[in-house]
Design an enzyme around this catalytic site. Structure first.
Site, PDB file in Angstrom:
ATOM      1  N   ARG A  24       0.824  -1.221   0.000  1.00 59.57           N
ATOM      2  CA  ARG A  24       0.000   0.000   0.000  1.00 59.57           C
ATOM      3  C   ARG A  24       0.853   1.264   0.000  1.00 59.57           C
ATOM      4  NH1 ARG A  24      -4.009  -0.739   4.894  1.00 59.57           N
ATOM      5  NH2 ARG A  24      -2.135  -1.764   5.663  1.00 59.57           N
ATOM      6  N   ASN A  42      -6.347  -2.377   1.223  1.00 60.01           N
ATOM      7  CA  ASN A  42      -6.386  -3.831   1.378  1.00 60.01           C
ATOM      8  C   ASN A  42      -7.844  -4.261   1.306  1.00 60.01           C
ATOM      9  OD1 ASN A  42      -3.642  -4.218   1.694  1.00 60.01           O
ATOM     10  ND2 ASN A  42      -3.709  -4.192   3.937  1.00 60.01           N
TER      11      ASN A  42
END
EC number: 6.2.-.-
Length: 785
Positions: A24, A42
């Site tokens: 991320r 996520n």
């Protein structure tokens, strides 16, 4: 208006190992750098990107998600589609959005993937030893590139709230780093510091654990542990995946006490050293061995020791190689730096028990082993022992797959059409869950011989199934009804059970990890496994694919006097061959017994007569065509081992006696045809060993010639089978293939014979690879209907 028309908006799903590896933060920086609008999050086990911008910029974003991904990430697939609605507005910028969890089923026919624990990175090490840094000498320093993963995760998606770090609220400084896109701890879920994170504690056995008494904490706890080790004591250390027992590897008395307390009289102990240079001082470490030694997995690596370098002789008595590894956690780094000496670091358990992970359980089970406990307050969610590897013919091969490697997924060449569980064997146990083209093999459990080990297996299985989203409909198991794993499989509420022959699972594990679906020649040299004919197998050659096999060659059979007793006492195996080996006529037996008089004279007469009657009457003497048992017999005939305190000890002694290898002439051998199969009649080989002992030939020479003979027999058999069936690929597996001298002779000899030999690398050749092989077989059979 033209600018708006030039924009495209898409949703990108990134599949693979993309959580817990800094993905991320990487996508956030990439999106911001490219100037696209959108977000990253996520999403269950995936990472999902929603982005809008010029077509060429979005194409660049998609391409760089693969090419520029973090080092620990494994991108298996990108799925891209246009956004139907809700496209990010121009100028909205790029953000990290909250994670989404979708329940047990996840994203349909895929397993969620989670990375293994990662060794401490160089940046964190620099902070650990920098007196000016706020994490100076903090034993839990980590970042997005390193630290605990599999051992602290409760569930995916990977967020702090679903890890054992949830109990530690971030201080203002850590929260600022966590939220800062320019910081390497941006969204590092295990982030911690001395103010807000876990802390060390020192306990002495006998204190009231229920009252939480501590003799010292923090830096004082570390100093107390180091003082204990310097003074010859044994410390129970709470590591990443379980407790470890630590002592000074140069202290003969300390190592001896550890062995006595642990009930481990001879099995080699692993040694941790501070650097590659220190490893090379103790052992001959070539570049191929240095690669796994210094890798982020930080396994124990089996290497050739340099004698006389200061290690206690009790560390690895009689073993051909020494197990070395480098520190992989900040706590290990601190211990090695402060003590400045090699340390024995071994599993925190009694022999045959699972390693302890719970603090109270560790206090109870290890109180008689350790002089003190260096522990901490971060819970261990899942049990992970240290991994072990060695290098065979220049390539690293896993001997025990656990911390650092598991639960990294392994591809299945034939995808499983429905979710399945493979429960493995009995020894060196692992399990595997599979769905589609992905298999996840759990960490090494140990031998399923005690209730505690079974409980460790079922706990690890339940945890991993929850994390990866596996709900098995099918279970694969060994054929042996006495294996506890087989009995466990019978209790599961699944709609189908698939029995897989032990040695077919071995060779299938090798074939599958190399992407071979068949047909191939499978060579399974092992201890014991139940065969289709009701006898015990272990020296088998197959023509096989992943779904089926046909046995085309085997080793000659011999009785195991007393069954399992012959495994624990290799000299009984030698008597089994002398009194009842297949192909042994009366004349040859008389010759063998005459040559074996020195052996028979040194054994208790009552044992010899009892074993002889057992063999002659067929009482408690199951027969086996086992390569492992032949190695045991050879070791006993050469007076190397009469008894084995751990599995394979006699074979280890035989390999050690043979030395580093090189050309050695073969002993006599022959192949005979029986029941449509080629059979290696080992009678002549064993007689030659006895003749050599009579004539005073050096044991090292005979041991080397024995290895050369088994290699020559195997190459001859495979060459004949290859010619007859038009095959070239040979898959080598089974516990005997841990013998590097034999494995390298086979890899070289089979290649010279024009064949293509393969050996296990990512899963063990021993029974630790059985579950992956079972999964590959079950998937192939399900595909065939």
């Amino acid at each position: 208006m033209n600018t708006i028309q030039a924009r495209v908006a898409c949703r990108i799903e990134i599949h693979g190992t993309v959580q817990g590896v800094g993905f991320r933060p990487f996508v956030y920086r990439l999106g911001r750098g490219l100037g696209v609008d959108g977000s990253v999050r996520n999403d269950d086990g995936l990472v999902v990107v929603e982005a809008a911008g010029p077509p060429e910029t979005i194409a660049t974003l998609a391409a760089r998600l693969r090419t520029d991904a973090p080092a620990r990430a494994r991108v298996s697939e990108l799925r891209i589609r246009e956004l139907d609605g809700g496209a990010p507005a121009p100028g909205a910028g790029f953000t990290v959005e909250p994670s989404v969890r979708r329940g047990p089923a996840g994203h349909g026919p895929e397993l969620r993937r989670t990375p293994p624990d990662l060794a401490t990175c160089e940046a964190c090490l620099a902070e650990l030893f920098d007196p000016g840094d706020r994490r100076y000498r903090y034993a839990f320093v980590n970042c997005t590139d390193c630290g605990p993963r599999a051992t602290i995760i409760d569930a995916l998606p990977y967020d702090r709230a679903r890890t054992t770090m949830d109990a530690f609220a971030m201080c203002a400084d850590c929260a600022a780093e966590y939220a800062d896109p320019a910081d390497r701890r941006f969204h590092a879920e295990p982030i911690a510091c001395p103010v807000c994170g876990p802390r060390l504690a020192w306990h002495i056995p006998g204190q009231d654990a229920a009252r939480g008494e501590e003799d010292a904490c923090g830096e004082d706890a570390l100093r107390a542990a180091e003082t204990c080790i310097r003074g010859g004591g044994i410390v129970a250390l709470k590591g990443l995946g379980g407790y470890q027992l630590v002592c000074d590897a140069t202290d003969e008395a300390a190592v001896g006490r550890l062995r006595a307390r642990k009930h481990r009289p001879a099995k080699p102990l692993a040694v941790m050293v501070g650097s590659l240079a220190a490893a090379r001082h103790l052992a001959r470490v070539d570049d191929a061995e240095a690669a796994p030694l210094t890798s982020v997995a930080r396994p124990v690596v089996l290497v050739e020791a340099r004698p006389g370098r200061g290690l206690a002789s009790a560390v690895a008595p009689g073993a051909p190689r020494l197990g070395l590894f480098l520190p992989y956690s900040p706590l290990h780094h601190l211990l090695l730096a402060d003590l400045d000496r090699p340390l024995v670091v071994t599993s925190g358990n009694l022999s045959a028990e699972p390693i302890a992970i719970d603090d109270a359980d560790a206090r109870r089970r290890l109180a008689g082993l350790a002089d003190g406990f260096l522990t901490h307050d971060r819970p261990i969610r899942s049990r992970y022992d240290d991994s072990v590897t060695h290098v065979v013919a220049g390539r690293a091969s896993v001997v025990r797959r656990a911390r650092g490697y598991a639960p990294e997924p392994i591809d299945l060449p034939v995808p499983a059409p429905e979710p399945l569980l493979a429960v493995g064997g009995q020894l060196k146990h692992t399990f595997t869950v599979a769905r589609g083209g992905t298999a996840v093999t759990g960490p090494h459990t140990g031998d399923l011989e005690q209730q505690a080990t079974m409980e460790a297996f079922t706990a690890n299985l339940a945890h991993l199934c929850r994390v990866v989203g596996a709900e098995p409909h099918v279970v694969a198991h060994d054929l042996h009804p006495g294996y506890l794993s087989t009995q466990y499989a019978a209790t599961l509420p699944v709609h189908r059970r698939i029995g897989v022959q032990h040695h077919h699972a071995h060779v299938a594990s090798c074939a599958a990890e190399h992407g071979v679906t068949g047909p191939f020649i499978g060579v399974a040299y092992d201890g014991l496994g139940l065969g289709d004919d009701g006898t015990l197998w272990g020296g088998e050659v197959f023509v096989a694919d992943l779904a089926t096999y046909r046995r085309v060659a085997r080793f000659g059979r011999a009785p195991l006097p007393g069954g399992a007793a012959a495994v624990r006492r290799p000299v009984r195996m030698a008597l089994g061959y002398l009194f009842g080996g297949e192909g042994l006529d009366e004349r040859t037996r008389a010759t063998a017994l005459r040559l074996a008089r020195p052996l028979l004279r040194r054994l208790p007469p009552r044992e010899v007569s009892t074993v002889r009657r057992m063999v002659e009457r067929g009482v408690n003497c199951p027969v086996a065509s086992s390569a492992g048992r032949l190695f045991d017999a050879a070791a006993a005939l050469l007076d190397l081992r009469d008894d084995a305190t751990y599995e394979g000890e006699a074979a280890v002694a035989l390999e050690a006696a043979a030395g580093p290898g090189g050309a050695a002439p073969e002993l006599p051998w022959r192949l005979v045809a029986r029941d449509g199969m080629l059979v290696y009649d080992a009678t002549r080989t064993l007689l030659a060993l006895l003749e050599g002992r009579r004539d005073g030939v050096d044991v090292a020479v005979l041991a080397a010639r024995f290895h050369a003979t088994v290699a020559a027999v195997t190459i001859a058999v495979c060459s004949r089978v290859a010619a007859r069936h038009g095959l070239r690929t040979v898959c080598l597996s089974g516990g005997v293939m841990q013998n590097r001298l034999l494995a390298e002779a086979l890899l070289g000899g089979l290649s010279a014979a024009g064949l293509e030999p393969l050996i296990n690398e990512r899963v063990p050749v021993n029974d630790g690879g059985i579950s992956y092989g079972q999964a590959a077989v079950a998937a192939a059979r399900l595909r065939r209907g």
